[in-house]
Structures are given as C-alpha cells and as structure tokens.
Design an enzyme around this catalytic site. Structure first.
Site, mmCIF file in Angstrom:
data_model
loop_
_atom_site.group_PDB
_atom_site.id
_atom_site.type_symbol
_atom_site.label_atom_id
_atom_site.label_comp_id
_atom_site.label_asym_id
_atom_site.label_seq_id
_atom_site.Cartn_x
_atom_site.Cartn_y
_atom_site.Cartn_z
ATOM 1 N N TYR A 92 0.786 -1.232 0.000
ATOM 2 C CA TYR A 92 0.000 0.000 0.000
ATOM 3 C C TYR A 92 0.821 1.287 0.000
ATOM 4 O O TYR A 92 0.247 2.366 -0.118
ATOM 5 C CB TYR A 92 -0.973 -0.019 1.180
ATOM 6 C CG TYR A 92 -2.001 -1.124 1.044
ATOM 7 C CD1 TYR A 92 -3.099 -0.964 0.216
ATOM 8 C CD2 TYR A 92 -1.838 -2.330 1.702
ATOM 9 C CE1 TYR A 92 -4.032 -1.991 0.055
ATOM 10 C CE2 TYR A 92 -2.759 -3.364 1.564
ATOM 11 C CZ TYR A 92 -3.848 -3.185 0.733
ATOM 12 O OH TYR A 92 -4.759 -4.201 0.577
ATOM 13 N N PHE A 126 -10.171 -4.968 11.688
ATOM 14 C CA PHE A 126 -11.448 -4.727 10.997
ATOM 15 C C PHE A 126 -11.379 -5.225 9.572
ATOM 16 O O PHE A 126 -10.318 -5.468 9.048
ATOM 17 C CB PHE A 126 -11.839 -3.240 11.044
ATOM 18 C CG PHE A 126 -10.776 -2.299 10.532
ATOM 19 C CD1 PHE A 126 -10.673 -2.043 9.166
ATOM 20 C CD2 PHE A 126 -9.893 -1.679 11.385
ATOM 21 C CE1 PHE A 126 -9.710 -1.162 8.690
ATOM 22 C CE2 PHE A 126 -8.928 -0.797 10.915
ATOM 23 C CZ PHE A 126 -8.831 -0.550 9.562
#
Length: 410
Positions: free
Chosen positions: A123, A410
C-alpha cells in the site's frame, strides 16, 4: 479483458465475499463469522470488479472515527476486504480500485483512510504509511512475577459469559478510545466482533472466556482469553491466550494481568496484540522473559492533507512548511504551512513560502498518529531537511506520549 468496476449490490455479497476468501487461500469462514461480516458490510462503500459474471477483485470501507493526538475523533475510512483474483494479477485492478475508493473517501469528506495490510509492501505506492505497531508477548509465568499497584486487591473480578458481557466490555472500550491514537470508534454490531468464537478457529484451545473487573459495583475493565491445555511428564504446561485486556485505572489493569498469570495448570501467557508502550512491561519482574516481538499494524493515508493535519494537536509549538509529493492524490501535492501547538486550533494551508522539509504523503501518514519519528525517517533518507532546525521542531511536535494502537482489527 473487459471488466466492470462498480458498487456491490446486497444480493451479490456471497459471490463477492467468496472472491475474497479464495484470494486468502480458499478456506471458508465459519458461518457465524461470515454472518456478522455480512451484517457489518457497508454495501454502498463496497466495490468490486466483474469479468463477465465473475467477481475478480474486491474492496470495501467501514465508516469509523479514529482517535488522533489530542483526543479528537477524526472521520476515517476503514479500508477492508481487499483482494484480487490470482487469475487477474498485474492488470491494474488493485490500482483502479484504490483510485475509485480514495476519490469516494474524499467526496465523503473523510480526511484520512486507514487499513491493516496483509503484506506491508502493497500500500505504500498508494500513499499509505505504517503508523502504529502491535506488540506480541509470550511470558514465562513460572519465572516472571508481577508487582502490582496499591488498590489492586480492592478490585473485584468475576467470570461472565462473553455474550452477556458484550455491552460492559464495549462501554470500557468506548471510554478508552479518545486516549489512544489509532483507536476507532465502534458502530452498532461491532461489540459482537471480538466475541465471535467459532470452534474451528480455536486451534485446540478452549472456548473464549471473559472476566470483568469491578470497582464500587461498576465495570472498569475486562479480559477475554482462551486456555490451551498441555502436559509434560513433569506436569501441566498450559497456555493462556489473551485476546483483549483493558481497564480504566491501573489497579484494575494490574488485577486482570495478575488473574491471567495465576490461572491453574498454566505456565505461559500469550498476548498477540498489545500496544508497544503497554503498562504490563512495567509490572513484570523480568522483561527479558516476555519474548517481545513488534510488527506493523495500522497504516494511514492522508486523503485531505490540510484537514487531516488540522484535526490533531501537536506536542510542542510548530511552524513548518512541507514540500509534499503525492502522485496518487495530486490535490495534496505542493507546499503546506502547518502551525499548531498542544492547545489545538492548528492550521494547515497552502503557501508559496520556501519549504522547510521535503517528504511524501506516505511519511506524513506514518507520523500522523505520533508513533513514528520524522527524525528516524530522515535518517532513512525519506525526509529531507531544507531549513536547519526544522526537522527537530517538527519531529517533536508530531510525537505523542501515548503510542498509537489498533486494539481490534477490521
């Protein structure tokens, strides 16, 4: 190849999620976990790429508010469920999804996006910087003892069924959020996520157990854990696997750690996700026997640079001009003057003044929560000082006396 990138329709969730499962090895999630994942999915924030009838790439986002230095809760996109089918790699699918997603995040007015990375190299090219770490501990409780603070013996501990304790645990979590940068608030349903306990995920350990800490009749802390029994010729060698442990005051915190240290028939406590400044390191008698390991955790992307830097406070007065590189979100590129202090009311505006520091948006993401140092990044060649003294000034201002941490994924 003709593909279509679009928002997920609720009726397509199973097909979309199966693409994600296949990309992560093809092992289906247990039904109870899968059911909760579907309920928590924000379909309007979930996108996929279709090749004909097949889903070949996925990503989504949760609507969070994330604590930043100073205690403010900043709207954030919690990027999640990112996958590209092995048959469709190296075709630009991930880049196209990241482009669409960050444009959507900006349109929603969220200054930052956050994620946890399956592999940290993925990323950075999209402007995400590793901003927090998680610490894992494997503690030899046969040899390590705890020194607990005054008042620990006044804390009442009691077992509670995990399902019945959800509201109490979530209340403690919510009270702790503003004090720990990197911690997201939870919306409805999220209190169930740490309590989901499918037998297939236990790896030979017990069902999840929960103990609550109480003072004056109020719940002030909790621990959830499993026990993995083991025996040797010389006797029991069981392990206590701590999932979550937190409390609102030092006495309750120490009482919970003492409890897991003292569980019968065990000789090891294992905790896989703790903040790197965890107070337990100052309770133990021998930190060398805690087998400490660190790894990256939360990655941060500044989507609206000015708004993001204005949302937090700064540990010391700062007045610095950044020359920012941001090829993926070019609206952030250029020179920005940041002024602020510990009292709040920071400003970050475009300027034509001479730059003091040169860096990319990735480095600003790394230091945003106060856990990484601009000085350390400069030593690695990732930040350039253009005005003598600017690096020390900015590095001190961005630091936090509390390490950022993501308590639950999450």
């Amino acid at each position: 190849m003709t593909t279509e990138l679009r928002v997920l329709r609720p009726s397509e969730w199973n097909q979309w999620f199966e693409c994600l499962e296949l990309a992560f090895g093809g092992i289906a999630e247990p039904p109870e976990q899968r059911e909760l994942d579907e309920q928590l999915t924000e379909h309007e924030r979930s996108i996929g790429i279709w090749d004909g009838p097949d889903v070949v790439a996925t990503t989504g986002a949760f609507s969070f508010r994330v604590a930043v230095p100073g205690g403010a809760l900043v709207p954030a996109a919690g990027v999640t469920m990112v996958s590209v089918a092995a048959t469709h790699r190296r075709r630009g699918l991930l880049t196209s999804m990241m482009r669409r997603q960050l444009d959507d995040v900006r349109a929603l007015g969220e200054p930052i996006a956050v994620l946890t990375a399956s592999e940290p190299v993925i990323y950075g090219r999209f402007g995400y910087g590793a901003a927090s770490r998680q610490m894992s501990l494997t503690i030899d409780t046969d040899r390590v003892r705890l020194t607990v603070p005054e008042g620990t013996d006044e804390v009442r501990l009691r077992h509670a069924r995990p399902g019945e304790a959800m509201a109490a645990c979530e209340s403690v979590y919510a009270q702790l959020v503003p004090g720990r940068p990197g911690t997201p608030t939870h919306g409805p349903g999220w209190e169930r996520k740490p309590m989901v306990d499918p037998p297939s995920t236990r790896e030979g350990a017990s069902a999840q157990q929960c103990v609550l800490a109480e003072l004056d009749g109020e719940v002030v802390g909790y621990v959830t854990y499993r026990i993995k029994p083991d025996w040797e010729a010389s006797g029991p060698r069981g392990r206590v696997i701590v999932n979550d442990l937190d409390a609102l005051d030092p006495a309750a915190y120490a009482a919970l750690w003492r409890f897991v240290f003292d569980i019968d028939l065990t000789s090891t406590v294992e905790a896989r996700n703790r903040p790197e400044d965890d107070a337990v390191l100052h309770l133990v008698s021998d930190v060398r026997r805690c087998n400490i390991r660190l790894r990256d955790s939360l990655h941060v992307r500044l989507v609206e640079l000015g708004a993001a830097l204005e949302a937090r406070t700064y540990r010391a007065p700062v007045d610095v001009v950044f020359e920012v590189e941001d090829a993926f979100c070019p609206w952030n590129a250029g020179r920005w003057r940041l002024t602020g202090d510990a009292k709040g009311a920071a400003t970050c505006r475009r300027t034509e003044d001479a730059a003091d520091l040169a860096l990319s948006v990735r480095e600003l993401g790394s230091v945003y929560l106060g856990g990484e140092s601009l000085t350390a990044l400069a030593r690695a060649g990732r930040v350039r000082e253009l005005r003598p003294g600017a690096l020390a000034e900015a590095s001190t201002a961005f630091s936090s006396d509390v390490a950022p941490w993501l308590p639950q994924g999450f």
